[in-house]
Design a protein around this motif. Structure first.
Motif, mmCIF file in Angstrom:
data_model
loop_
_atom_site.group_PDB
_atom_site.id
_atom_site.type_symbol
_atom_site.label_atom_id
_atom_site.label_comp_id
_atom_site.label_asym_id
_atom_site.label_seq_id
_atom_site.Cartn_x
_atom_site.Cartn_y
_atom_site.Cartn_z
ATOM 1 N N ASP A 133 -6.369 2.068 -19.198
ATOM 2 C CA ASP A 133 -6.538 1.094 -19.933
ATOM 3 C C ASP A 133 -6.191 -0.114 -19.425
ATOM 4 O OD1 ASP A 133 -7.485 2.370 -22.293
ATOM 5 O OD2 ASP A 133 -5.685 2.546 -23.290
ATOM 6 N N TYR A 134 -5.520 -0.345 -18.206
ATOM 7 C CA TYR A 134 -4.978 -1.388 -17.707
ATOM 8 C C TYR A 134 -5.992 -2.798 -17.120
ATOM 9 C CZ TYR A 134 -4.188 1.055 -13.538
ATOM 10 O OH TYR A 134 -4.391 2.149 -12.279
ATOM 11 N N TYR A 135 -7.061 -2.197 -17.292
ATOM 12 C CA TYR A 135 -8.015 -2.930 -16.118
ATOM 13 C C TYR A 135 -8.625 -4.296 -17.109
ATOM 14 C CZ TYR A 135 -8.430 0.641 -12.910
ATOM 15 O OH TYR A 135 -8.049 1.518 -11.769
ATOM 16 N N THR A 136 -8.754 -5.304 -16.217
ATOM 17 C CA THR A 136 -9.126 -6.592 -16.713
ATOM 18 C C THR A 136 -10.365 -7.131 -15.944
ATOM 19 O OG1 THR A 136 -7.526 -7.882 -15.662
ATOM 20 C CG2 THR A 136 -7.169 -7.493 -18.034
ATOM 21 N N TYR A 161 0.897 -1.226 -0.156
ATOM 22 C CA TYR A 161 0.060 -0.040 0.055
ATOM 23 C C TYR A 161 0.713 1.213 0.138
ATOM 24 C CZ TYR A 161 0.722 0.804 5.127
ATOM 25 O OH TYR A 161 1.221 1.025 6.351
ATOM 26 N N TYR A 162 0.203 2.196 -0.206
ATOM 27 C CA TYR A 162 1.096 3.631 -0.623
ATOM 28 C C TYR A 162 -0.051 4.922 -0.122
ATOM 29 C CZ TYR A 162 -1.480 3.243 -4.886
ATOM 30 O OH TYR A 162 -2.605 2.777 -5.938
ATOM 31 N N ILE A 163 0.637 5.729 0.356
ATOM 32 C CA ILE A 163 0.106 6.921 0.371
ATOM 33 C C ILE A 163 1.024 8.313 -0.020
ATOM 34 C CG2 ILE A 163 -0.855 8.725 2.460
ATOM 35 C CD1 ILE A 163 -1.006 6.247 4.279
ATOM 36 N N VAL A 200 -16.398 1.403 -17.077
ATOM 37 C CA VAL A 200 -14.945 0.748 -17.548
ATOM 38 C C VAL A 200 -13.724 1.478 -17.118
ATOM 39 C CG1 VAL A 200 -15.994 0.012 -19.454
ATOM 40 C CG2 VAL A 200 -15.215 2.054 -19.509
ATOM 41 N N ARG A 201 -13.835 2.644 -16.211
ATOM 42 C CA ARG A 201 -12.836 3.372 -15.535
ATOM 43 C C ARG A 201 -11.801 4.190 -16.815
ATOM 44 N NH1 ARG A 201 -11.901 4.622 -11.354
ATOM 45 N NH2 ARG A 201 -9.853 3.695 -10.975
ATOM 46 N N GLY A 202 -11.311 5.078 -16.180
ATOM 47 C CA GLY A 202 -10.328 5.890 -17.254
ATOM 48 C C GLY A 202 -9.174 5.693 -17.611
ATOM 49 N N ARG A 247 -9.137 -4.949 -11.193
ATOM 50 C CA ARG A 247 -8.103 -5.940 -11.581
ATOM 51 C C ARG A 247 -7.444 -5.676 -12.684
ATOM 52 N NH1 ARG A 247 -6.566 -10.689 -10.435
ATOM 53 N NH2 ARG A 247 -7.786 -10.671 -8.237
ATOM 54 N N TYR A 248 -5.998 -5.900 -12.838
ATOM 55 C CA TYR A 248 -5.291 -5.563 -14.018
ATOM 56 C C TYR A 248 -4.260 -6.741 -14.233
ATOM 57 C CZ TYR A 248 -2.849 -4.005 -9.706
ATOM 58 O OH TYR A 248 -2.087 -3.761 -8.567
ATOM 59 N N ASP A 249 -4.847 -7.882 -14.756
ATOM 60 C CA ASP A 249 -4.026 -8.892 -14.959
ATOM 61 C C ASP A 249 -3.043 -8.704 -16.159
ATOM 62 O OD1 ASP A 249 -5.432 -9.903 -12.779
ATOM 63 O OD2 ASP A 249 -6.798 -11.286 -14.151
ATOM 64 N N ILE A 283 -7.851 5.677 -3.074
ATOM 65 C CA ILE A 283 -8.824 6.487 -2.511
ATOM 66 C C ILE A 283 -8.189 7.881 -2.740
ATOM 67 C CG2 ILE A 283 -9.915 7.303 -0.380
ATOM 68 C CD1 ILE A 283 -9.057 4.491 0.666
ATOM 69 N N GLY A 284 -9.325 8.940 -3.039
ATOM 70 C CA GLY A 284 -8.848 10.203 -3.439
ATOM 71 C C GLY A 284 -8.826 10.925 -2.144
ATOM 72 N N GLN A 285 -7.653 11.096 -1.413
ATOM 73 C CA GLN A 285 -7.674 11.701 0.066
ATOM 74 C C GLN A 285 -8.089 12.733 0.340
ATOM 75 O OE1 GLN A 285 -3.930 11.071 1.877
ATOM 76 N NE2 GLN A 285 -4.713 11.670 4.262
#
Ligand code: HAM
Length: 429
Positions: free
Chosen positions: A267-270, A112-114, A263-265, A292-294, A312-314
């Motif tokens: 391209d990497y989603y699967t 995870y990252y912040i 579909v979200r903005g 998911r981004y297989d 999450i958009g903080q």
């Protein structure tokens, strides 16, 4: 203080802002909850650079997305390399996973990252050019249970920070096997209607028809509603995956809605995509998104590695946290030390050091002042206790400890004050 009128003061860059106390106290509380909840699900923190090679985002987020075509802060550095301030962190996490051969360690990696991200969008409420994300990614498993577990973790985090009112929207965007058929159906359907759509959609109808579904232009919405749904084109494996995810969401007590256009903005989603929206936020209502981004690892030169995650958009989350009002800023001041007469200063200073060393938040002023003024400051700082040390206290060897809420006062020996305060603060918590 007056500011010179001859020199124009420099202001922060458009779309960026300073976060000041006490607001930063609340940001810290939220981040502390993120560290706690993610640790409970066995995630570890990763910190990647803010600047990356431009190609990383072009290849993963996609050359025809809004992010890559319009929003990236890209520049050529002095070594003639094209660099970009990260618009998101998933690509960076996967790059780091490949660069450090984490796949050789086997098993799955939960990270995870912040931190700040940069997109040159039109600034408005809840939308900034430097904004912050709290995100988590799990790499190395294609099991639908992980999709559901990550969403459960996200729900627990939102609960911990006091967010109750939100919608979870889910969809599947299929995979490299079944999506081409849907995309060609979409292209076909767009052929007869694209002339009535915005310029971006007309272009995307040819280059990347899926991106038409992200279009935000109001006039295009009715046309988009009538386009074929990807759900109807999923192959057996993608269908099974999606059904498994939604079944588990129900078993885990998570409420969701299926959103066929999601579909979200990027391209990497699967397969699974999702968004969390909150009606309380106005136009910029997406608090979090992911999926998911297989295929992402392979897009940037790594071995096949399935992955799933969210960000999450903080900035938006903080607006919702403030509205909910459940979470309070970080630790208030435990004690203010008031001393009278030069002889009391060394004892006051010693006590402040001991209490701070013992983990309490303590304030002390070094300018001499009368007791009345000291109590005024203690009140203004909202200290829970004031410790008063004057000539009398030095003579008896017992200091006055005043509860600033009840006004009650007790004499306590200096070496016992730390435990005395801790005890009372614990009971009050
Ligand atoms: P995203 O939907 O582009 O996904 O961004 C995630 C969240 O960041 C949005 O839901 C929104 O709350 C916030 N956000 C985006 N742009 C801005 C902005 N200009 N100002 C304020 N907040 C903003 C991603 O970034 C993916 N990396 C999510 C992901 C992680 N997918 C898989 N793993």
């Amino acid at each position: 203080m007056t500011v010179s009128s001859r020199i124009e003061p420099i202001r922060s860059v458009k779309g960026t802002r300073d976060l000041l106390p006490p607001e930063t106290g609340l940001w810290q509380r939220v981040e502390t909850e993120a560290h706690r909840v993610f640790a409970a699900y066995h995630y570890s923190e990763i910190r990647t650079p803010i600047v990356e090679e431009t190609d990383l985002f072009a290849r993963s987020v996609g050359t025809d997305t809004d992010i890559v075509t319009k929003e990236m802060y890209t520049f050529t550095d002095r070594g003639d390399e094209s660099l970009t301030l990260r618009p998101e962190a998933t690509a960076s996490v996967v790059r780091a996973y490949i660069e450090h051969s984490l796949f050789n360690q086997g098993g799955i990696h939960k990270l995870y990252y912040i931190g700040p991200m940069f997109r040159r969008e039109r600034p408005q409420k809840g939308r900034y050019r430097q904004f912050y994300q709290i995100g988590a990614e799990v790499l190395g498993s294609d099991l639908p249970s992980l999709d559901a577990e990550v969403l459960e973790m996200l729900a627990l985090f939102l609960q911990r920070v006091g967010i109750k009112e939100y919608q979870l929207l889910v969809n599947s965007v299929g995979c490299s096997k079944c999506r081409p058929e849907y995309v060609s159906k979409l292209r076909e359907a767009l052929e007869s209607v694209k002339a009535n759509m915005c310029a971006d959609c007309q272009r995307r109808a040819n280059t990347n028809p899926l991106r038409v579904l992200d279009c935000k232009v109001p006039e295009d919405q009715a046309i988009i509603e009538a386009l074929p749904h990807i759900m109807d084109y999923l192959d057996d494996d993608c269908r099974k995956h999606f059904d498994h995810v939604t079944r588990e969401l129900q078993q885990r007590g998570l409420t969701y809605q299926i959103a066929p256009r999601l579909v979200r903005g990027l391209d990497y989603y699967t397969r699974t995509t999702f968004e969390i929206t909150s009606g309380a936020l106005g136009a910029q209502n997406a608090v979090a998104g992911g999926g998911r981004y297989d295929g992402l690892s392979e897009m940037i030169g790594g071995p096949p590695t399935p992955g799933f995650g969210f960000s999450i958009g903080q900035d938006r989350l903080m607006m919702a946290v403030e509205q909910a009002g459940d979470l309070k800023p970080s630790i208030p001041l435990a004690a203010y030390i008031a001393w009278m007469g030069d002889a009391a200063l060394p004892s006051a200073s010693r006590l402040a050091r001991e209490l701070r060393g013992g983990g309490l938040a303590v304030e002390i002023d070094y300018a001499p002042m009368k007791i009345k003024k000291s109590m005024g400051i203690a009140n203004k700082l909202q200290a829970r206790f004031a410790v008063i040390i004057g000539e009398g206290e030095l003579a008896t060897g017992r200091y006055q400890v005043k509860d600033m809420t009840s006004g009650q006062q007790e004499e306590v020996e200096p070496e016992k004050i730390l435990d005395y305060l801790k005890d009372r603060l614990k009971n009050a918590a």
